[in-house]
Design an enzyme around this catalytic site. Structure first.
Site, PDB file in Angstrom:
ATOM      1  N   ASP A   1      16.430  36.727 -17.722  1.00 34.34           N
ATOM      2  CA  ASP A   1      17.879  36.870 -17.914  1.00 34.34           C
ATOM      3  C   ASP A   1      18.679  36.393 -16.714  1.00 34.34           C
ATOM      4  O   ASP A   1      19.909  36.312 -16.785  1.00 34.34           O
ATOM      5  CB  ASP A   1      18.236  38.337 -18.197  1.00 34.34           C
ATOM      6  CG  ASP A   1      18.032  38.717 -19.657  1.00 34.34           C
ATOM      7  OD1 ASP A   1      18.077  37.822 -20.520  1.00 34.34           O
ATOM      8  OD2 ASP A   1      17.836  39.913 -19.935  1.00 34.34           O
TER       9      ASP A   1
ATOM     10  N   ASP B   1      10.877  46.757 -21.996  1.00 34.83           N
ATOM     11  CA  ASP B   1      12.240  46.320 -21.740  1.00 34.83           C
ATOM     12  C   ASP B   1      13.190  47.499 -21.933  1.00 34.83           C
ATOM     13  O   ASP B   1      13.084  48.248 -22.904  1.00 34.83           O
ATOM     14  CB  ASP B   1      12.603  45.178 -22.696  1.00 34.83           C
ATOM     15  CG  ASP B   1      13.883  44.476 -22.296  1.00 34.83           C
ATOM     16  OD1 ASP B   1      13.988  44.073 -21.124  1.00 34.83           O
ATOM     17  OD2 ASP B   1      14.772  44.334 -23.148  1.00 34.83           O
TER      18      ASP B   1
ATOM     19  N   GLU C   1      10.873  48.237 -17.053  1.00 32.92           N
ATOM     20  CA  GLU C   1      12.080  47.466 -16.698  1.00 32.92           C
ATOM     21  C   GLU C   1      13.186  48.491 -16.473  1.00 32.92           C
ATOM     22  O   GLU C   1      13.830  48.949 -17.402  1.00 32.92           O
ATOM     23  CB  GLU C   1      12.417  46.477 -17.816  1.00 32.92           C
ATOM     24  CG  GLU C   1      13.569  45.529 -17.476  1.00 32.92           C
ATOM     25  CD  GLU C   1      14.926  46.082 -17.876  1.00 32.92           C
ATOM     26  OE1 GLU C   1      15.696  46.462 -16.962  1.00 32.92           O
ATOM     27  OE2 GLU C   1      15.223  46.118 -19.071  1.00 32.92           O
TER      28      GLU C   1
END
Length: 527
Positions: free
Chosen positions: A406, A299, A346
């Protein structure tokens, strides 16, 4: 790392059905693996599995190494004879269906696990040797984590460790910790045993997935929570002041997720100190992730190139500055210790050439999110030119998503679109001009959402991953997380009939068809 074309489903284990209060590593998880295997789906992507705290976010865990005790399956403990049926009795207020009520779930499962652990400590259990071996192999993080959680429970009402604990404990002084462990031995044992339960169940599930040709993609946040055993036990590796408070905290500037940016609040790393230590903490972290998963999504990959530093105490992430991260040398150092890293990057947010060059050097697959391709500003120009749409994909070394945890669900994002943008989306997937009435009909029926899922599978990206909600055209009420908000996040659960009923089998047939059409049928490959 050689990758072959595969498809995957994004579903956090907490969202699994058919267990009380919350999804677990139990029977439904194994059944979900079977479902993926039948559907020719070769990847299961999960969110971080760490123990969650206030806000229930898996991205703000008490440890980067521990697993979430809430994911322990009680029925499995009874089957192993590690717990009795009386100990795991279900209180009337704990429900089997519906979204997660984290408050009641935490209280119930924590008390049950304590009850089991205290009995085992006095009377022993069949896996005593395995437990002892587990503690020995994981001592590098388990000892500090157990002490941290024990101390934390005694100061819970006074704030987090760097504000509430006594000075000797706050500064991680060995003698103080040793004395605490002696005087709270029962609690320490309980915390360690709980981790043994969780790791045993997860490892068994992971091995089963391998047998079914289903690989699991884990998720590793680049930053760790301020309220974590990681920061407390490794303070020299973070940018902290003499009182153990952060000097600067992590976040991102305003972007397509939030107009004021996202203020995560995580303490930032002291990369110089980490480099001088040979990145030992990171190497241990990567090693464990390689053991737990087949691939790992990092992430906020861009933070390794440069990261947004916000002065501690700011209310939003708007006022900050970019600071240089460790760059490619960091990944070279880790690779020397661990070999090839099965990482997915990501690479969303504010991306510049420097980040792109780092991604290119590492050769990690980046992310392509279809929802980001359909931008209202682009629609007003009558064209879709951004890099998130399939016709712009040049490098197949990427992972295509309809949306992420998200994002709104794909159907939810379609429902919120202007008619002009909706017509452009419909025209894009149809390959012809689609006018308002037809576009609205495609949205209402769910046809447009289904075609976007098919489009994701059809891309040149080596992996195509779809949140489970998008297979069912679910709206915004089923989204997993809304960045910048603190309520009703992470609570969504799938219904049982989505795994066991006729609807599930219809979706399975559809997925098999998509996988065959677009050459994504799961097959084993040597990495």
């Amino acid at each position: 790392m050689k990758l072959s074309r595969k498809s995957g489903i994004l579903l956090h284990p907490t969202s699994l059905p058919n267990s009380y209060a919350i999804g677990t590593f139990g029977k439904a998880a194994f059944d979900f693996v079977d479902y993926l295997s039948r559907s020719k789906i070769g990847l299961w992507q999960v969110l971080p599995l760490g123990p969650t705290g206030y806000g229930d976010s898996p991205y703000q865990a008490f440890s980067a190494f521990a697993l979430n005790p809430l994911l322990i399956d009680f029925e499995n403990l009874v089957e192993r004879l590690w717990a009795t049926q009386d100990e795991v009795e279900i209180p009337p207020h704990i429900k089997k269906d519906g979204n997660i009520d984290f408050g009641s779930t935490v209280i119930w499962k924590t008390e049950v696990l304590k009850k089991i652990a205290f009995r085992i400590q006095k009377k022993g259990f069949s896996a005593a040797k395995e437990f002892e071996q587990f503690c020995k192999e994981n001592d590098f993080w388990l000892k500090d984590y157990a002490a941290f959680m024990s101390i934390k429970s005694h100061f819970e009402d006074k704030g987090i460790w760097n504000k509430a604990w006594s000075e000797d404990l706050r500064h991680h002084e060995k003698n103080a910790i040793r004395e605490w462990e002696k005087s709270h031995a029962e609690e320490i044992f309980c915390i360690k045993l709980t981790q043994f339960f969780a790791f045993t169940q997860w490892n068994e599930l992971h091995e089963y997935a391998k047998l079914k040709d289903v690989e699991i993609i884990g998720d590793m946040p680049i930053f760790v929570s301020a309220d974590s055993a990681d920061v407390w036990a490794n303070q020299k590796f973070f940018q902290l002041d003499e009182n153990s408070l952060p000097k600067f905290v992590a976040g991102v500037p305003p972007d397509y997720f939030s107009p004021t940016g996202q203020l995560w609040g995580n303490p930032l790393y002291n990369w110089k100190a980490l480099a001088q230590d040979g990145y030992s903490w990171w190497i241990l972290r990567f090693k464990q992730m390689k053991d737990l998963f087949d691939y790992v999504r990092i992430d906020h990959f861009r933070g390794f190139d440069s990261y947004w530093a916000v002065k501690y105490g700011q209310k939003t992430a708007e006022k900050g500055r970019w600071l240089k991260g460790p760059g490619f040398a960091f990944f070279e150092s880790v690779k020397k210790s661990l070999g090839d890293l099965p990482l997915l990057a990501e690479d969303l947010g504010e991306i510049n050439d420097s980040v792109r060059n780092l991604l290119k050097k590492t050769n990690f697959p980046g992310m392509k999110v279809l929802q980001f391709g359909f931008d209202t500003a682009e629609a007003q120009r009558g064209a879709l030119l951004n890099s998130f749409l399939p016709h712009t994909y040049i490098n197949p070394n990427s992972v295509a998503y309809t949306g992420t945890h998200d994002n709104d669900t794909t159907q939810g994002s379609l429902n919120a679109m202007s008619e002009e943008c909706l017509c452009l989306v419909a025209s894009y997937v149809e390959g012809r001009e689609v006018f308002k009435e037809e576009a609205i009909s495609m949205r209402t029926s769910g046809e447009l959402c289904r075609k976007l899922v098919s489009l994701c599978f059809s891309t040149t990206a080596v992996f195509a991953i779809v949140p489970l909600q998008d297979l069912y055209n679910f709206g915004s009420d089923c989204r997993m997380n809304t960045p910048g908000t603190s309520s009703q996040n992470w609570t969504w659960r799938m219904r049982s009939d989505m795994l066991y009923g006729e609807i599930a089998e219809e979706k399975s047939q559809w997925l098999r068809t998509l996988n065959m059409l677009y050459a994504r049928c799961a097959i084993k490959t040597d990495k």
